[in-house]
Design a protein around this motif. Structure first.
Motif, PDB file in Angstrom:
ATOM      1  N   ASP A 183     -49.384  10.661 -40.965  1.00  0.00           N
ATOM      2  CA  ASP A 183     -49.768  12.030 -40.603  1.00  0.00           C
ATOM      3  C   ASP A 183     -49.564  12.279 -39.112  1.00  0.00           C
ATOM      4  N   LEU A 184     -49.882  11.281 -38.313  1.00  0.00           N
ATOM      5  CA  LEU A 184     -49.697  11.400 -36.866  1.00  0.00           C
ATOM      6  C   LEU A 184     -48.226  11.585 -36.534  1.00  0.00           C
ATOM      7  N   LEU A 185     -47.365  10.767 -37.134  1.00  0.00           N
ATOM      8  CA  LEU A 185     -45.939  10.878 -36.871  1.00  0.00           C
ATOM      9  C   LEU A 185     -45.364  12.177 -37.424  1.00  0.00           C
ATOM     10  N   ASP A 186     -45.876  12.634 -38.566  1.00  0.00           N
ATOM     11  CA  ASP A 186     -45.434  13.907 -39.126  1.00  0.00           C
ATOM     12  C   ASP A 186     -45.805  15.080 -38.226  1.00  0.00           C
ATOM     13  N   ALA A 187     -46.842  14.944 -37.444  1.00  0.00           N
ATOM     14  CA  ALA A 187     -47.314  16.025 -36.571  1.00  0.00           C
ATOM     15  C   ALA A 187     -46.516  16.134 -35.278  1.00  0.00           C
ATOM     16  N   PHE A 213     -43.826  19.327 -30.879  1.00  0.00           N
ATOM     17  CA  PHE A 213     -42.704  19.637 -29.982  1.00  0.00           C
ATOM     18  C   PHE A 213     -42.344  21.115 -30.082  1.00  0.00           C
ATOM     19  N   SER A 214     -42.419  21.669 -31.288  1.00  0.00           N
ATOM     20  CA  SER A 214     -42.092  23.084 -31.466  1.00  0.00           C
ATOM     21  C   SER A 214     -43.074  23.988 -30.726  1.00  0.00           C
TER      22      SER A 214
END
Length: 151
Positions: A3-7, A12-13
């Motif tokens: 979940d952390l990496l998916d966030a 960045f956006s």
């Protein structure tokens, strides 16, 4: 952990250069765009930055890059020069005003970073800065590998 990496991508956006408009003595909004071009010219690893390189690095159409470069030249931040390797090519050089603009911009970036992280423990602030620089260096290394493979 997933979940952390998916966030990361969405985070960045949400990053915005516009935070530099909210600090004391902000960089004019037009100069925020100009600094994109100025940074590319300054970062030119071989000193031979052309409008085509600007277009490639910004992922924009060459006509858009040409207008951006022309704006920077009109503002006095860039100058066109003949390539030392191929006199038929025109390369871009920072003017003294362009260098000064980048220096002001970087001071504003630091001010914004310090403001945004003002409540962070100093160790976290420094670790984040170190890891961000490491991340950017890895991006640069990928570009170098890609450019070497295509050249």
């Amino acid at each position: 952990m997933s979940d952390l990496l998916d966030a990361v991508g969405p985070a960045f956006s949400r990053l915005r250069r516009s935070v530099l408009l909210d600090v004391e003595n902000p960089v004019p909004a037009k100069d925020l765009t100009r600094t994109l071009v100025l940074n590319i010219v300054e970062d030119g690893t071989d000193g031979e930055v052309t409008v085509g390189v600007v277009a490639e690095r910004l992922a924009v159409d060459p006509s858009v890059a040409s207008r951006m470069v022309t704006d920077c030249i009109s503002a006095g931040y860039l100058a066109r020069a003949a390539s030392q390797r191929d006199g038929r090519r025109t390369v871009l050089r920072l003017s003294p005003e362009g260098v000064a603009t980048l220096e002001r911009f970087r001071q504003h970036q630091r001010t914004a970073f310090e403001y945004i992280t003002r409540e962070w423990p100093e160790q976290e602030r420094l670790e984040f800065a170190r890891l961000l620089l490491k991340y950017v260096a890895a991006i640069g290394a990928l570009r170098t590998v890609r450019d070497g493979a295509s050249g």
